[in-house]
Design an enzyme around this catalytic site. Structure first.
Site, PDB file in Angstrom:
ATOM      1  N   ASP A  67       0.808  -1.221   0.000  1.00  0.00           N
ATOM      2  CA  ASP A  67       0.000   0.000   0.000  1.00  0.00           C
ATOM      3  C   ASP A  67       0.841   1.271   0.000  1.00  0.00           C
ATOM      4  OD1 ASP A  67       0.905  -0.526   2.562  1.00  0.00           O
ATOM      5  OD2 ASP A  67      -1.064  -0.920   3.393  1.00  0.00           O
ATOM      6  N   ASN A 136      -7.645  -2.850  14.360  1.00  0.00           N
ATOM      7  CA  ASN A 136      -9.041  -3.087  13.949  1.00  0.00           C
ATOM      8  C   ASN A 136      -9.185  -4.291  13.017  1.00  0.00           C
ATOM      9  OD1 ASN A 136      -7.983  -2.171  11.551  1.00  0.00           O
ATOM     10  ND2 ASN A 136      -9.280  -0.362  11.373  1.00  0.00           N
ATOM     11  N   HIS A 138      -7.424  -4.816  10.208  1.00  0.00           N
ATOM     12  CA  HIS A 138      -7.141  -4.610   8.783  1.00  0.00           C
ATOM     13  C   HIS A 138      -5.856  -5.310   8.371  1.00  0.00           C
ATOM     14  CE1 HIS A 138      -4.854  -0.504   9.478  1.00  0.00           C
ATOM     15  NE2 HIS A 138      -3.998  -1.487   9.443  1.00  0.00           N
ATOM     16  N   GLU A 143      -9.702  -1.970   5.329  1.00  0.00           N
ATOM     17  CA  GLU A 143     -10.321  -1.678   6.614  1.00  0.00           C
ATOM     18  C   GLU A 143     -11.548  -2.576   6.815  1.00  0.00           C
ATOM     19  OE1 GLU A 143      -8.652   0.004   8.529  1.00  0.00           O
ATOM     20  OE2 GLU A 143      -8.119   2.007   7.852  1.00  0.00           O
TER      21      GLU A 143
HETATM   22  C1  F6R Z   1       1.306  -1.342   6.100  1.00  0.00           C
HETATM   23  C2  F6R Z   1       0.120  -2.158   6.280  1.00  0.00           C
HETATM   24  C3  F6R Z   1      -0.709  -2.070   7.522  1.00  0.00           C
HETATM   25  C4  F6R Z   1       0.108  -2.385   8.767  1.00  0.00           C
HETATM   26  C5  F6R Z   1      -0.762  -2.339  10.013  1.00  0.00           C
HETATM   27  C6  F6R Z   1       0.037  -2.555  11.267  1.00  0.00           C
HETATM   28  O1  F6R Z   1       1.882  -1.592   4.838  1.00  0.00           O
HETATM   29  O2  F6R Z   1      -0.205  -2.880   5.402  1.00  0.00           O
HETATM   30  O3  F6R Z   1      -1.776  -2.970   7.421  1.00  0.00           O
HETATM   31  O4  F6R Z   1       0.670  -3.658   8.635  1.00  0.00           O
HETATM   32  O5  F6R Z   1      -1.423  -1.101  10.093  1.00  0.00           O
HETATM   33  O6  F6R Z   1       0.925  -1.495  11.438  1.00  0.00           O
HETATM   34  P1  F6R Z   1       2.065  -1.551  12.541  1.00  0.00           P
HETATM   35  O7  F6R Z   1       3.004  -2.635  12.144  1.00  0.00           O
HETATM   36  O8  F6R Z   1       2.722  -0.198  12.480  1.00  0.00           O
HETATM   37  O9  F6R Z   1       1.392  -1.827  13.842  1.00  0.00           O
END
Ligand code: F6R
Length: 257
Positions: A67, A136, A138, A143
């Site tokens: 992403d 959450n 995701h 989301e």
């Molecule tokens: C980022 C991504 C997000 C993160 C998630 C957890 O490329 O795909 O889904 O993996 O938000 O983020 P952290 O590792 O910062 O807790």
């Protein structure tokens, strides 16, 4: 799905790195799906160490990131382009042309998303996809409520995700509202998934993903349907799980299912 519970962040990072290393040594032109955020940093540090100290070769690897924020230039210090360059790409021997991060500045985003999907397909699909998980539930920026069959597209970030990610920006209002993200369906086509989680803040999300009902309200729960997923989590991230899971799985590296 194989759930592996480890005592520390370093251990989950090493376990994941060993799987990637094994796959890369077996297939030098591996197609690797990458994530950003805090969670995979230890894995990237370990891969860099393996490259520098053990000659792990990335020269034929192709990468696709999950992403990118819409509206951030690749040079912006909160863009995922920048993150990947600083935390992995510039430390290993991967040619820049073989790395792909969605283009948050694309003029025609829909056309870009189609192109991204086609580039992945052209290379035979993603061999190993690294995933973090949002509090959450995701995965990537899919989301809660995301279609489980979704493809690469633009998503509106939830307030919770924007608040979670505000720690990296000067103010919460600087966090972009939209992101380009691989879809849940795109992620599910990867041949292997490695879902990492660290810290008690992920415990509820990991329980919903691993033991909850399969639902778009927790997009990560879709990993229950994937044929070859490693969920590698610290003990505190695993603290809400009811099942019993191994702390080590000696044959995980060569596991074929
Ligand atoms: C980022 C991504 C997000 C993160 C998630 C957890 O490329 O795909 O889904 O993996 O938000 O983020 P952290 O590792 O910062 O807790």
């Amino acid at each position: 799905m194989l759930v592996i519970v480890k005592d520390s962040y370093d251990e989950i990072s090493r376990e994941a790195a060993q799987i990637v290393e094994d796959r890369l040594r077996r297939k030098p032109n591996l197609v690797l799906g990458l994530a950003t955020g805090s969670t995979p940093l230890g894995l990237y540090r370990e891969l860099i160490r393996m490259h520098k100290e053990e000659g792990l070769d990335f020269s034929r690897v192709t990468t696709f990131n999950l992403d990118e924020y819409v509206g951030l230039r690749p040079g912006h210090d909160q863009s995922y382009h920048y993150f990947m360059r600083e935390n992995l790409f510039k430390h290993i021997n991967i040619p820049e042309g073989q790395t792909h991060v969605p283009d948050g500045m694309a003029g025609d985003i829909d056309a870009f998303c189609d192109w991204y999907e086609a580039e992945i397909a052209k290379r035979g699909g993603i061999d190993v996809q690294i995933l973090g998980i949002g509090a959450n539930g995701h995965i990537a920026f899919n989301e809660p409520g995301s279609s489980l069959g979704s493809r690469t597209r633009v998503k509106t970030l939830t307030d919770m995700t924007r608040v979670d990610n505000a720690r990296f920006f000067a103010t919460a209002t600087d966090v972009p509202k939209y992101a380009i993200t691989m879809g849940v369906g795109t992620i599910m086509e990867a041949k292997e998934l490695i879902l990492l989680a660290n810290g008690a803040g992920k415990a509820d999300a990991i329980r919903a993903a691993v033991e909850g009902p399969l639902t778009c309200q927790c997009p990560a729960s879709v990993v229950q349907l994937h044929r070859k997923t490693f969920v590698i989590v610290t003990r505190d991230s695993a603290s809400a799980l009811n099942g019993r899971y191994p702390g080590t799985w000696k044959s995980s590296i060569s596991l074929e299912r």
